[in-house]
Design a protein around this motif. Structure first.
Motif, PDB file in Angstrom:
ATOM      1  N   TYR A  77      -3.595  -4.580   4.327  1.00 35.12           N
ATOM      2  CA  TYR A  77      -3.863  -5.566   3.541  1.00 35.12           C
ATOM      3  C   TYR A  77      -2.463  -6.340   3.456  1.00 35.12           C
TER       4      TYR A  77
ATOM      5  N   ARG B 152      -1.631  -5.771  -6.813  1.00 33.26           N
ATOM      6  CA  ARG B 152      -0.541  -6.700  -7.414  1.00 33.26           C
ATOM      7  C   ARG B 152       0.759  -6.425  -7.952  1.00 33.26           C
TER       8      ARG B 152
ATOM      9  N   GLN C 140      -0.731  -9.579   1.379  1.00 31.29           N
ATOM     10  CA  GLN C 140      -0.717 -11.042   0.499  1.00 31.29           C
ATOM     11  C   GLN C 140       0.687 -11.629   0.224  1.00 31.29           C
TER      12      GLN C 140
ATOM     13  N   TYR D 141       3.990  -6.808  -6.571  1.00 34.02           N
ATOM     14  CA  TYR D 141       4.770  -7.587  -5.111  1.00 34.02           C
ATOM     15  C   TYR D 141       6.321  -7.203  -5.124  1.00 34.02           C
TER      16      TYR D 141
ATOM     17  N   CYS E 202       2.622 -15.979   8.096  1.00 37.04           N
ATOM     18  CA  CYS E 202       1.803 -14.694   7.650  1.00 37.04           C
ATOM     19  C   CYS E 202       1.303 -13.649   8.576  1.00 37.04           C
TER      20      CYS E 202
ATOM     21  N   GLY F 290       2.838 -14.493  -1.887  1.00 39.14           N
ATOM     22  CA  GLY F 290       2.844 -15.093  -3.350  1.00 39.14           C
ATOM     23  C   GLY F 290       3.954 -15.509  -3.805  1.00 39.14           C
TER      24      GLY F 290
ATOM     25  N   SER G 142      -7.945  -8.809   2.455  1.00 40.48           N
ATOM     26  CA  SER G 142      -7.143  -9.862   2.622  1.00 40.48           C
ATOM     27  C   SER G 142      -7.648 -10.594   3.927  1.00 40.48           C
TER      28      SER G 142
ATOM     29  N   ASP H  48       2.593  -8.381  -1.279  1.00 38.01           N
ATOM     30  CA  ASP H  48       1.937  -7.076  -1.750  1.00 38.01           C
ATOM     31  C   ASP H  48       1.189  -6.573  -0.242  1.00 38.01           C
ATOM     32  N   THR H  49       1.449  -5.263  -0.082  1.00 34.73           N
ATOM     33  CA  THR H  49       0.696  -4.795   0.960  1.00 34.73           C
ATOM     34  C   THR H  49      -0.300  -3.654   0.650  1.00 34.73           C
TER      35      THR H  49
ATOM     36  N   SER I  81      -2.498  -4.219  -2.593  1.00 36.40           N
ATOM     37  CA  SER I  81      -3.634  -4.825  -3.160  1.00 36.40           C
ATOM     38  C   SER I  81      -3.645  -4.311  -4.597  1.00 36.40           C
TER      39      SER I  81
ATOM     40  N   TYR J 119      -4.516 -15.502   8.624  1.00 36.08           N
ATOM     41  CA  TYR J 119      -3.399 -15.764   7.624  1.00 36.08           C
ATOM     42  C   TYR J 119      -2.538 -17.191   7.574  1.00 36.08           C
TER      43      TYR J 119
END
Length: 710
Positions: free
Chosen positions: A151, A176, A153, A178, A142, A155, A686, A171-172, A174, A122
């Motif tokens: 997972y 989308r 992300q 957040y 990250c 952002g 991810s 987002d853990t 996936s 990451y």
């Protein structure tokens, strides 16, 4: 070169044997069969029976059991490929510079840098004040944040104008969805409040205390509400600023590059609307810029005492640039600055103190136009290749004569370039490193060729392959396309792709209608009641590469994802004999049922793309091409279908149902695999290296069909 030709010969020798061995395995390892539970679906007097509708029950243990059985079948059938997959993974990973960093960009007194460390998946986000020699400030690591999550992300990083606060989304799952939090960059403390179910993006007002953000509908995941949060306030007291009630629209908020205005946008496929507010007065009322008018699209940029508007007003199919005074934003006040041109698509603009930079597209290729504000001495940046991709990059600094842009081609690694618009001096800041010591772009050939579609339209194909390939019909060729939403598939470089090219594959991108590759009309001719042009274009491109002996039916492969997965489903129903193998990633294949269900994420916002099947004309047209509804008893190509259990864009049950129906309908013994990532969504795994493992699976599928074992 001799080694490469030898590999190609070996591929051909073993391909037939490899397929024969897999056929024998199919006879001994039984694929799972989903239970048949008929459900009657009726619309407009038309009755469909869906035997696998029950697979949409995400929490049903029987559904999870079926997906796990499909995964077990795939793993058993490909057990002999596992070492090859590991080798491919290490090979692809070995080309990537692990201790890499982005080119720093300067914004509001700081240089911002994203870097990776060796062995870590990451990114690490940092900044330096005033100078690249200054002490590094850690914003986010990250790798630490991702611990304990299958997972992860990060952002929507958004820093306040006083440089003290950073808002971010995580987002853990996936899907989308957040969760937004705020970090104090002076104390490194993360504030205790959490804002759930957002897009991840946010915008600070000019007071450095008010944060605007976008929430999603918890069922449809449509971005429908804008809220504002005060740093010293309770999240439960956040104020609803705007509610987009039309379920065919989504909403968002951002701040102008000039920092003077906050802007709320609402958009559907064909129509946009904006509202503006003085960024220093976050508790004021947003004012409509130009009210929504069906099929009027526009975007706005502020500079000085004017607004600059990229729009299709006055039937400007390829868009034009207009201006209007700050206080007179209605369309009746808009004046042309760059008129509409039939053969040039105006894609975007970037505003600087002394220059206007315009991103355009002509004959399917990107151009960057530099225009001084006085209009004198404008020019285009020179690009010589015919398979390149160039675009305006990150340019947050307004008071500079330097424009940053990116450039790459199918054989040339991506570069980040600073260009002085006054002196015309170019500085290559970074070229993507390809490690391993074996890559030399001079070993590859790039081409752009033109196939003729059934209606006479010329369709471009970009391709790359190792020099020395002979057009004898024996080369394996992977043809990729997308073809929806006006999304252009530009020729791009991939170090990962070298694992195919160096084993004798030709890689090609078909720039089919439905994308915007050749202008707005190219998109219009591949949507709604013209959607089938997308599919027939791809089939005609396939026939072209066969007719020109780049490949043959025995060695042609096709790949597409999401709406490109719909493409894959359509072309194998139409012309299965053209392809030896197909990879369909997260495919949108149950078009009619999905578009009739307005509770599914994204459905209502898609009506202008696919049509609304509540209208019989669109229902009938969709049904005529929907891959799931048009499966027939025929010999389909070898297929690898991938999906993610948590996919919010294309629900996992579409590919699951599709595979289940194909299993009991198709003839012949060609391979059919469903590989479900039980921990990921639409974008797959991810982490930069975990994602490579999924690519290794896809490549080993193709290479195994060609009899290539190493």
């Amino acid at each position: 070169m001799k080694k490469h030709l030898l590999i190609s010969c070996v591929c051909l020798t073993f391909a037939a044997n490899a397929q024969s061995n897999k056929t024998k395995m199919t006879e001994t390892i039984s694929p799972p069969l989903a239970a048949v539970k008929p459900k009657t679906l009726e619309k407009h007097g038309d009755v469909r029976t869906d035997n696998y509708y029950w697979l949409n029950e995400r929490e049903n243990p029987e559904v999870i059991d079926y997906l796990n059985k499909e995964n077990a079948y795939y793993n058993a059938m490909t057990a002999d490929q596992k070492q090859f997959q590991k080798d491919l993974f290490e090979e692809m990973k070995g080309r990537i510079k692990e201790d890499d960093s982005s080119v720093p960009y300067f914004y509001n007194g700081y240089y911002y840098i994203t870097r990776y460390e060796k062995g870590k998946d990451y990114p690490i986000y940092t900044r330096k004040k005033g100078s690249l020699e200054a002490k590094e400030e850690l914003l986010f690591d990250c790798n630490e944040m991702a611990k304990g999550h299958s997972y992860f992300q990060l952002g929507g990083l958004n820093i306040s104008e006083d440089n003290k606060w950073v808002a971010f989304g995580v987002d853990t799952v996936s899907r989308r969805q957040y969760t937004i939090q705020v970090k104090n960059l002076v104390t490194n403390e993360i504030l205790p409040f959490k804002i759930e179910n957002t897009t991840g993006g946010s915008t600070w007002a000019g007071d450095n205390n008010t944060l605007f953000y976008t929430r999603k509908d918890p069922t449809t995941l449509r971005s429908d509400k804008i809220y504002k949060h005060k740093l010293n306030g309770d999240v439960n007291d956040d104020v609803l600023v705007y509610h987009e009630k039309d379920d065919t629209y989504s909403t968002f908020i951002y701040k102008e590059k000039s920092k003077k205005y906050l802007v709320i946008g609402s958009s559907s496929t064909l129509t946009t609307e904006y509202r503006t507010l003085d960024a220093k007065k976050p508790d004021g009322e947003f004012v409509i810029f130009q009210k929504r008018t069906r099929e009027l699209e526009y975007s706005i940029s502020h500079y000085g005492d004017k607004w600059y508007i990229v729009t299709n007003k006055d039937k400007a199919t390829n868009f034009k640039l207009m201006t209007t005074p700050e206080g007179k934003t209605g369309k009746e006040n808009w004046k042309d600055l760059i008129p509409h041109r039939k053969d040039v698509l105006l894609e975007d603009i970037e505003i600087f103190k002394n220059f206007l930079v315009i991103g355009e597209r002509e004959n399917g290729l990107n151009t960057i136009r530099i225009r001084p504000w006085d209009g004198k001495g404008e020019y285009y940046l020179p690009f010589n290749s015919e398979t390149y991709t160039a675009g305006i990059s990150t340019n947050p600094d307004f008071d500079t004569d330097i424009v940053r842009y990116s450039y790459q081609s199918m054989a040339t690694p991506s570069s980040v370039i600073d260009f002085n618009m006054k002196t015309k001096e170019k500085t290559v800041l970074k070229e993507q490193a390809v490690l391993g010591g074996k890559f030399d772009k001079n070993n590859y050939t790039e081409e752009r060729v033109w196939a003729t579609a059934a209606d006479g339209t010329k369709v471009p194909i970009s391709m790359v392959y190792r020099k020395g390939i002979v057009k004898d019909g024996k080369n394996p060729l992977l043809l990729y396309a997308y073809g929806s939403y006006g999304s252009s598939m530009d020729p791009y470089f991939s170090s990962i792709r070298l694992s195919l090219l160096d084993r004798g594959f030709i890689y090609a991108i078909a720039h089919i209608r439905g994308g915007e590759d050749l202008g707005r009309e190219w998109y219009e001719d591949g949507k709604l009641l013209k959607k089938k042009n997308t599919f027939t274009d791809f089939v005609d491109c396939s026939k072209y590469v066969i007719d020109q002996k780049y490949t043959s039916e025995a060695h042609l492969y096709a790949e597409g994802g999401s709406a490109g997965g719909l493409l894959m489903g359509a072309i194998i129903n139409m012309a299965p004999q053209l392809y030896h193998g197909v990879i369909a990633q997260v495919p949108f294949v149950d078009v009619v049922t999905t578009m009739l269900d307005d509770s599914i994420p994204l459905t209502t916002g898609e009506y202008d793309e696919w049509g609304n099947p509540n209208d019989k004309e669109y229902y009938d047209y969709m049904k005529s091409y929907s891959p799931y509804d048009n499966i027939t008893a025929q010999n389909y190509p070898n297929m690898l279908v991938t999906t993610g259990l948590h996919d919010s864009q294309v629900q996992y049950w579409e590919p699951a149902k599709w595979v289940a129906k194909l299993r009991v309908t198709k003839t012949g013994n060609n391979l059919l695999y469903l590989d479900t990532n039980m921990e990921a969504g639409h974008g797959g795994a991810s982490g930069r290296f975990e994602a490579l493992k999924e690519v290794a699976k896809e490549y080993s599928f193709l290479l195994d069909l060609e009899g290539i074992k190493k």
